[in-house]
Design a protein around this motif. Sequence first.
Motif, PDB file in Angstrom:
ATOM      1  N   VAL A 212       7.266 -85.108  15.136  1.00  0.00           N
ATOM      2  CA  VAL A 212       8.837 -84.861  14.693  1.00  0.00           C
ATOM      3  C   VAL A 212       9.388 -86.033  15.376  1.00  0.00           C
ATOM      4  N   ILE A 213       9.379 -86.512  16.589  1.00  0.00           N
ATOM      5  CA  ILE A 213      10.246 -87.654  16.983  1.00  0.00           C
ATOM      6  C   ILE A 213       9.932 -88.833  16.297  1.00  0.00           C
ATOM      7  N   ASN A 214       8.600 -89.259  16.046  1.00  0.00           N
ATOM      8  CA  ASN A 214       8.541 -90.659  15.467  1.00  0.00           C
ATOM      9  C   ASN A 214       9.020 -90.339  13.881  1.00  0.00           C
ATOM     10  N   ARG A 215       8.949 -89.286  13.251  1.00  0.00           N
ATOM     11  CA  ARG A 215       9.387 -89.337  11.947  1.00  0.00           C
ATOM     12  C   ARG A 215      10.703 -89.346  12.056  1.00  0.00           C
ATOM     13  N   THR A 216      11.386 -88.697  12.991  1.00  0.00           N
ATOM     14  CA  THR A 216      12.971 -88.794  12.895  1.00  0.00           C
ATOM     15  C   THR A 216      13.343 -90.455  13.572  1.00  0.00           C
ATOM     16  N   GLY A 217      12.696 -90.956  14.272  1.00  0.00           N
ATOM     17  CA  GLY A 217      13.080 -92.420  14.678  1.00  0.00           C
ATOM     18  C   GLY A 217      12.858 -93.172  13.338  1.00  0.00           C
ATOM     19  N   ILE A 273      18.954 -81.531  15.254  1.00  0.00           N
ATOM     20  CA  ILE A 273      18.499 -80.788  14.086  1.00  0.00           C
ATOM     21  C   ILE A 273      17.156 -80.837  13.668  1.00  0.00           C
ATOM     22  N   ALA A 274      16.331 -81.789  14.099  1.00  0.00           N
ATOM     23  CA  ALA A 274      14.978 -81.617  13.704  1.00  0.00           C
ATOM     24  C   ALA A 274      14.094 -80.705  14.518  1.00  0.00           C
ATOM     25  N   PHE A 275      14.511 -80.569  15.705  1.00  0.00           N
ATOM     26  CA  PHE A 275      13.828 -79.636  16.659  1.00  0.00           C
ATOM     27  C   PHE A 275      14.202 -78.061  16.141  1.00  0.00           C
ATOM     28  N   ASP A 276      15.328 -77.983  15.904  1.00  0.00           N
ATOM     29  CA  ASP A 276      15.869 -76.603  15.359  1.00  0.00           C
ATOM     30  C   ASP A 276      15.155 -76.213  14.114  1.00  0.00           C
ATOM     31  N   LYS A 277      14.733 -77.178  13.267  1.00  0.00           N
ATOM     32  CA  LYS A 277      14.271 -76.923  11.953  1.00  0.00           C
ATOM     33  C   LYS A 277      12.872 -76.729  12.239  1.00  0.00           C
TER      34      LYS A 277
END
Length: 305
Positions: A212-217, A273-277
Amino acid sequence: MNTDYILKEVEKYALKYIDQIIPWLMTNGLKVIFIAIGAFFLHKILIRFIAKAVRIAVRPEKHQSKEAEEKRENTLIQIFSTTSKIVIILVSSLMILSEFGIEIAPIIAAAGIVGLAFGFGGQYLIRDIISGLFIILENQYRIGDLVKFDTLGGEVELITLRKTTLRDIDGTVHHIPHGEIKTVSNLSKDYARINLNIGVGYSTDIEHLIDVINRTGNELADDPLWKNLILLAPQFLRVNEFADSAIMVKILGETVPSRQFEVTGELRKRLKIAFDKEGIEIPFPQIVMHQAPTKPKTTQEPESI
């Protein structure tokens, strides 16, 4: 009668002084005008010469961006232009005073005596100027850089040989003599770094979190509004700490100089937003209170007498 007398006296003195002023204007007065005009045009010519000379002489350092090179050039041009302006004003002022019949030799001698009288105070001025020269020659920072001086920090607005002017995030302007600067931290030289620590719950799947972190970055680095500010996409680096209520992970990335704060802020927003999703918990400190069980009250029978 009195009015005619006054007018005649005024006319007499006016003609007298006009007879004295006109010859002076035709000789010394013209020299004063030529000195002032010459000083003005000399300053303009020197500014152009300094600008061209600095842009030719300054060579880009390794890994230095075009913007960083322009910052250094503008800083040197501003310092040399200010110094040349002061010198031209002093020399032309002395020349104009001499045309008014004022002896400039005693003025120069008096300036030397005053300099000796203020010798103890002058040592601090010399210290500031020498420190300023090393700051400029070593290219420690330039106009427009974000820096920290011990307890002060902000954007560099002005550099002279004696002092540096900073404006902090509150808009407050700080004037720091170069001799008082002990430590310089440049936050915007060559590149800046996103350095973000974030906590997640102990029940989090670490492999899922990394994805999730790498995709968001990567999404942030590919965004047309942000990609020109990002040199290296923010990515998961490591599990940094097992804290009391969270697993702390470190995220690193690189941005163009001075833009790390706004990029980091946008990254925080997107991660939330990504963590909530994705159902990843961002915990907060909690206190669990345990209450000791109470013993049931027993009724006592009255003692028989």
